[in-house]
Design a protein around this motif. Structure first.
Motif, mmCIF file in Angstrom:
data_model
loop_
_atom_site.group_PDB
_atom_site.id
_atom_site.type_symbol
_atom_site.label_atom_id
_atom_site.label_comp_id
_atom_site.label_asym_id
_atom_site.label_seq_id
_atom_site.Cartn_x
_atom_site.Cartn_y
_atom_site.Cartn_z
ATOM 1 N N CYS A 24 105.921 -73.111 -27.142
ATOM 2 C CA CYS A 24 106.387 -72.354 -28.295
ATOM 3 C C CYS A 24 107.095 -71.094 -27.845
ATOM 4 O O CYS A 24 106.791 -70.528 -26.811
ATOM 5 C CB CYS A 24 105.199 -71.973 -29.194
ATOM 6 S SG CYS A 24 104.361 -73.392 -29.888
ATOM 7 N N SER A 25 108.048 -70.647 -28.630
ATOM 8 C CA SER A 25 108.814 -69.448 -28.297
ATOM 9 C C SER A 25 108.289 -68.269 -29.076
ATOM 10 O O SER A 25 108.059 -68.366 -30.268
ATOM 11 C CB SER A 25 110.285 -69.671 -28.636
ATOM 12 O OG SER A 25 111.004 -68.485 -28.500
ATOM 13 N N THR A 58 109.408 -69.668 -33.999
ATOM 14 C CA THR A 58 108.463 -70.779 -34.047
ATOM 15 C C THR A 58 107.550 -70.640 -35.254
ATOM 16 O O THR A 58 106.893 -69.618 -35.435
ATOM 17 C CB THR A 58 107.615 -70.841 -32.772
ATOM 18 O OG1 THR A 58 108.489 -70.972 -31.644
ATOM 19 C CG2 THR A 58 106.665 -72.034 -32.809
ATOM 20 N N GLU A 225 107.094 -81.776 -33.711
ATOM 21 C CA GLU A 225 107.940 -80.646 -34.058
ATOM 22 C C GLU A 225 109.237 -81.081 -34.722
ATOM 23 O O GLU A 225 109.702 -82.215 -34.540
ATOM 24 C CB GLU A 225 108.261 -79.793 -32.820
ATOM 25 C CG GLU A 225 109.178 -80.461 -31.823
ATOM 26 C CD GLU A 225 109.574 -79.528 -30.671
ATOM 27 O OE1 GLU A 225 108.765 -78.651 -30.305
ATOM 28 O OE2 GLU A 225 110.691 -79.692 -30.140
ATOM 29 N N VAL A 247 111.979 -73.637 -34.713
ATOM 30 C CA VAL A 247 111.173 -74.751 -34.226
ATOM 31 C C VAL A 247 109.891 -74.799 -35.056
ATOM 32 O O VAL A 247 109.082 -73.863 -35.024
ATOM 33 C CB VAL A 247 110.829 -74.604 -32.734
ATOM 34 C CG1 VAL A 247 109.942 -75.761 -32.273
ATOM 35 C CG2 VAL A 247 112.101 -74.542 -31.890
ATOM 36 N N LYS A 249 106.418 -76.272 -35.447
ATOM 37 C CA LYS A 249 105.386 -76.955 -34.681
ATOM 38 C C LYS A 249 104.308 -77.491 -35.623
ATOM 39 O O LYS A 249 103.793 -76.756 -36.468
ATOM 40 C CB LYS A 249 104.739 -76.005 -33.667
ATOM 41 C CG LYS A 249 105.642 -75.611 -32.508
ATOM 42 C CD LYS A 249 105.729 -76.735 -31.490
ATOM 43 C CE LYS A 249 106.524 -76.291 -30.259
ATOM 44 N NZ LYS A 249 106.592 -77.364 -29.253
ATOM 45 N N ILE A 266 103.361 -68.269 -31.730
ATOM 46 C CA ILE A 266 103.786 -68.628 -33.089
ATOM 47 C C ILE A 266 104.266 -67.344 -33.761
ATOM 48 O O ILE A 266 103.614 -66.306 -33.675
ATOM 49 C CB ILE A 266 102.639 -69.257 -33.897
ATOM 50 C CG1 ILE A 266 102.308 -70.643 -33.365
ATOM 51 C CG2 ILE A 266 102.998 -69.333 -35.375
ATOM 52 C CD1 ILE A 266 101.109 -71.259 -34.022
#
Length: 549
Positions: A24-25, A58, A225, A247, A249, A266
């Protein structure tokens, strides 16, 4: 119906750190851009930084989406609302405002004219036309599509092209709720050409979807995702989109979502369990936004099954349950106790004084065991009876079931808690057989209007298969009032009729309205651009979201 899924988690946040989904970013993936969003604005002698462009955000989903097709995103539309748009939309105050239609008219009670905005393109750069608009509407309306939102077109007689920028919708009869439909996915526009080229896999991971929204579809790994990117052809040049990529998730485990928020892996989440909201509120790394909602948590009693066909039995059970205690000990400041109808104050969006006065008059069935005993003694089952409560594993619903089971025990009522899966609860909730004594569910109005709760939940016709009359409630006078108000467009007269109906419903006590939860959104501290609102499920909330650093 929008259902807010709540997971029970008793573990501490630290236990889940090692199991969080990797990759995750937590911060922008690129430097802020140099577009309009990143310009400095003068405020006196101090320069204030405006929204910055760039970055990957994210977003944690508690479950996977059903489809990328707007015709099938009724219960979970958070992702698709960023890709496709409606002719209208709801603003932060739940008011209708223009979107793909730059304006609309209602020249008579059965006619709506939508003037389509010029210069709108799909994300591939091809122009959106009136033909795309009509194709999208007719496709959702067509019973063969079996759209989850097709019912919104049930009163539509015909959809016509007036000219290259105007769509005319003629209703079979006046309908107070039609005005809202075009701000939901029922009014979302897709590319006709793209659909025809991808008819066999449209809305699926390998087919995708083509819309006009602020973001475009990139990929979907089911159960894992969904990736969206900024739509550089987006028509609305005011504000965002600022983000390069989103993104989504899929993280069913609530404790894992909380851990991701804590570590910054997140950046955003909307649904969290009540029992973890206090944990999140103590975290320094996040911001919290709450708003009132149209949501009601309830116990429905099958009014066509003995002994629940006896109003005194239903009233006795209402008085026996201490709703304030449930709110105080479980829900806390995440909601408020309910009264006897699912029309919370957040739904008083017109004729507020009348709704408030009526709300103060209707019985709230506050805890009164002596009153409960008296009513049961006067009922058809003075010595009590045996029954079942249908519920799934949701923590709040299970706690309500156990509290109710204990509450009615002194009355001689023995309730067995029948725990089923969420899927089975929904199947039996919506099944015409109404194979249950009592069930515990929740409901969120689709529209910013009291009729969005009263009509689907208490109109007798909606007790049929697929209907949402969970109490199997049938009152001819209520039917007459709800049907008649639905044919009017005067909100003053409609309010008077709906208030009459809610008073009758309150007296009949087919439900125990336990609480009205608030919407709850958590973001990283460096995320800005959106405050949660009651209509969050229908909004393209990511359009103006950005990283502050």
């Amino acid at each position: 119906m929008k259902r807010k899924t709540i997971f029970h988690v008793a573990s501490s946040v630290s236990l889940a750190i090692t199991v969080f989904v990797s990759g995750c970013s937590s911060a922008p993936s690129s430097s802020p851009g140099t577009g309009a969003g990143s310009e400095k604005q003068e405020q006196g002698t101090t320069k204030v930084a405006g929204p910055k462009s760039g970055g990957t955000l994210t977003y944690a989903l508690y479950q996977d989406i059903v489809s990328l097709d707007p015709a099938f995103t009724y219960d979970f539309s958070t992702v698709v609302n960023q890709i496709t748009e409606g002719l209208l939309k709801f603003d932060e105050n739940s008011k209708l405002v223009p979107s793909l239609a730059e304006k609309w008219e209602n020249p008579d009670p059965k006619t709506y004219l939508y003037h389509i905005r010029k210069g709108v393109s799909f994300s591939d750069g091809t122009p959106m036309t009136v033909d795309d608009v009509i194709f999208s509407m007719e496709r959702t309306r067509d019973p063969k599509t079996a759209s989850y939102l097709g019912w919104m077109y049930g009163n539509v007689d015909k959809i016509e092209k007036v000219d290259d920028s105007t769509v005319k919708v003629t209703l079979k009869e006046p309908d107070s709720n039609w005005r809202y439909a075009m701000a939901t996915p029922a009014g979302h526009v897709i590319s006709k050409a793209y659909y025809e080229a991808h008819a066999s896999n449209f809305g699926k991971p390998d087919g995708g979807v083509m819309g006009t929204g602020p973001f475009k579809y990139v990929s979907w790994q089911t159960g894992s995702e969904i990736v969206l990117e900024k739509n550089t052809n987006y028509w609305d040049k005011t504000g965002g989109p600022y983000l390069d990529k989103i993104v989504y998730k899929v993280i069913p485990e609530a404790i894992t979502r909380v851990t991701g928020l804590k570590t910054g892996q997140i950046n955003m989440a909307i649904t969290l369990p009540i029992d973890l909201q206090e944990v999140v509120e103590k975290m320094d790394s996040v911001k919290i936004s709450r708003s009132d909602s149209f949501l009601s948590d309830f116990v429905a009693m099958n009014t066509q099954r003995k002994p629940f066909d006896d109003v005194k039995v239903r009233q006795a059970i209402n008085f026996a349950l201490d709703k304030q205690k449930i709110v105080k000990e479980i829900i806390k400041d995440a909601g408020v106790a309910g009264k006897s109808v699912p029309v919370p104050p957040a739904l008083w969006l017109f004729e507020k004084e009348k709704w408030e006065a009526a709300y103060n008059e209707i019985p709230d069935y506050s805890y009164d065991m002596e009153k409960a005993k008296q009513l049961l003694a006067e009922s058809s089952v003075p010595n009590g009876f045996n029954g079942k409560i249908l519920v799934d594993g949701d923590s709040l619903r299970m706690n309500i079931a156990l509290a109710l089971q204990a509450a009615v025990k002194p009355l001689g009522i023995n309730l067995e808690v029948e725990k089923v899966t969420g899927e089975e609860l929904n199947t039996r909730s919506w099944g015409g057989a109404r194979d249950y004594d009592m069930l515990i569910q929740n409901w969120n109005s689709d529209f910013p209007d009291p009729s969005g709760s009263l009509q689907p939940l208490f109109l007798s016709a909606n007790a049929a298969d697929g209907g949402s009359n969970f109490a199997n409630y049938k009152n001819p006078e209520v039917d007459k009032l709800l049907i008649e108000q639905g044919r009017l467009t005067d909100d003053t007269k409609r309010s008077e009729m709906m208030i009459q109906a809610e008073k009758l419903i309150a007296g009949d006590a087919p439900w125990i309205v336990v609480s009205h939860q608030k919407h709850f959104m958590i973001t990283s501290k460096n995320v800005a651009g959106y405050e949660i609102s009651p209509m969050v499920f229908w909004q393209a909330i990511m359009k103006d979201v950005y990283f502050t650093e």
